[in-house]
Design an enzyme around this catalytic site. Structure first.
Site, PDB file in Angstrom:
ATOM      1  CD  GLU A   1       6.022  20.342 -56.961  1.00 14.51           C
ATOM      2  OE1 GLU A   1       5.470  19.352 -57.183  1.00 14.51           O
ATOM      3  OE2 GLU A   1       7.203  20.568 -56.483  1.00 14.51           O
TER       4      GLU A   1
ATOM      5  CE1 TYR B   1       9.326  12.475 -60.815  1.00 12.36           C
ATOM      6  CE2 TYR B   1      11.409  12.721 -59.952  1.00 12.36           C
ATOM      7  CZ  TYR B   1      10.328  11.864 -60.179  1.00 12.36           C
ATOM      8  OH  TYR B   1      10.070  10.892 -59.248  1.00 12.36           O
TER       9      TYR B   1
END
Length: 284
Positions: free
Chosen positions: A213, A206
């Site tokens: 991103e 994560y």
């Protein structure tokens, strides 16, 4: 109402345990298997490229002879970019870093193709075939599609960014485990290893995935970066998109915190509380 007809809760639970109709179930199994295979392919392509397992850059690997015959595993363009960051990383990691800057040329099309099929998951929710919340599914699928088509596809500067490689690596590992877990679950099986990986790998994947991103989004924001000066240098539509990307970059971090803490709670529910690994979880 329970005192009038006590059998109703049991009937409701029985219907829930039955799951989707047979044809829908087999379709979902097939969808999850194909998705797991697709992301496995992306994962293998990425690892082969990053660690030169096919000998593309050294021509010394024993795997080169047959790996290069696999469709859509073309040699990446040798666009080794120099960067100040290279001076800050160990010498042994420099070749991996350089190959990471060419990962888009190797796996960009494959990643976009596999990820685009996830739009079907929204349809699955709308049709009531899966019990996932619609809003959550829209956010998850929409954010991925935006990164694939609205960021990396539109902005060539992301093609040589090493964070693309770390993003795809995080995505592919996560999705191989997730889709494999769903397929097994639909078939009435729950392998202990998959269950453990599904609720453990997020500790690493994560943060690496979401931060990659965010930094890719930031890489598309023109100089001087965050601020309100872009309206004077671009047309209205381009400037609006720049501000959208700035907002997304800023909200990505609290979003990561929310997702991260949610998964920690889910892990405690599924694996914690003295539950035996491999036993049926209370919630999925």
């Amino acid at each position: 109402m329970a005192s009038i007809k006590e059998i109703e809760p049991e009937q409701k639970q029985t219907r829930q345990r039955r799951g989707p109709p047979p044809l829908v179930k087999y379709y979902l199994v097939l969808y999850n298997i194909l998705s797991a295979l697709g992301w496995s392919y992306v994962l293998i392509c990425t690892l082969v490229h990053l660690f030169d397992l096919d000998g593309t850059h050294t021509k010394t690997s024993a795997l080169h002879a047959w790996l290069t015959r696999i469709p859509y595993l073309p040699a990446a363009r040798k666009l080794f970019a120099t960067s100040k960051l290279e001076a800050q990383i160990p010498v042994w990691a420099v070749p991996v870093f350089r190959r990471a800057t060419t990962a888009y040329a190797r796996v960009g099309k494959q990643t976009a193709f596999v990820q685009s099929w996830a739009t079907l998951e929204v349809l699955h929710v709308l049709l009531g075939w899966v019990r996932s919340p619609l809003v959550t599914t829209l956010i998850q699928v929409g954010s991925r599609l935006y990164l694939v088509w609205g960021v990396t596809y539109l902005f060539p500067e992301t093609h040589s960014n090493p964070f693309y490689a770390s993003m795809v690596l995080s995505w592919s590992i996560t999705e191989v485990v997730r889709y494999s877990f769903y397929a097994c679950n639909l078939l009435g099986s729950e392998p202990s290893l998959l269950l453990f990986l599904r609720y453990t790998l997020f500790y690493v994947l994560y943060p690496t995935g979401a931060s990659s991103e965010a930094f890719l989004i930031y890489a598309t924001i023109p100089y001087p970066g965050l601020g309100f000066s872009h309206s004077f240098a671009y047309d209205a539509l381009a400037a609006a998109h720049i501000y959208v990307r700035q907002v997304l970059f800023l909200v990505w971090w609290p979003g990561l915190y929310v997702m991260y803490t949610h998964m920690m709670k889910q892990r405690r529910k599924v694996l914690g509380g003295g539950r035996t690994l491999g036993a049926k979880p209370k919630t999925l």
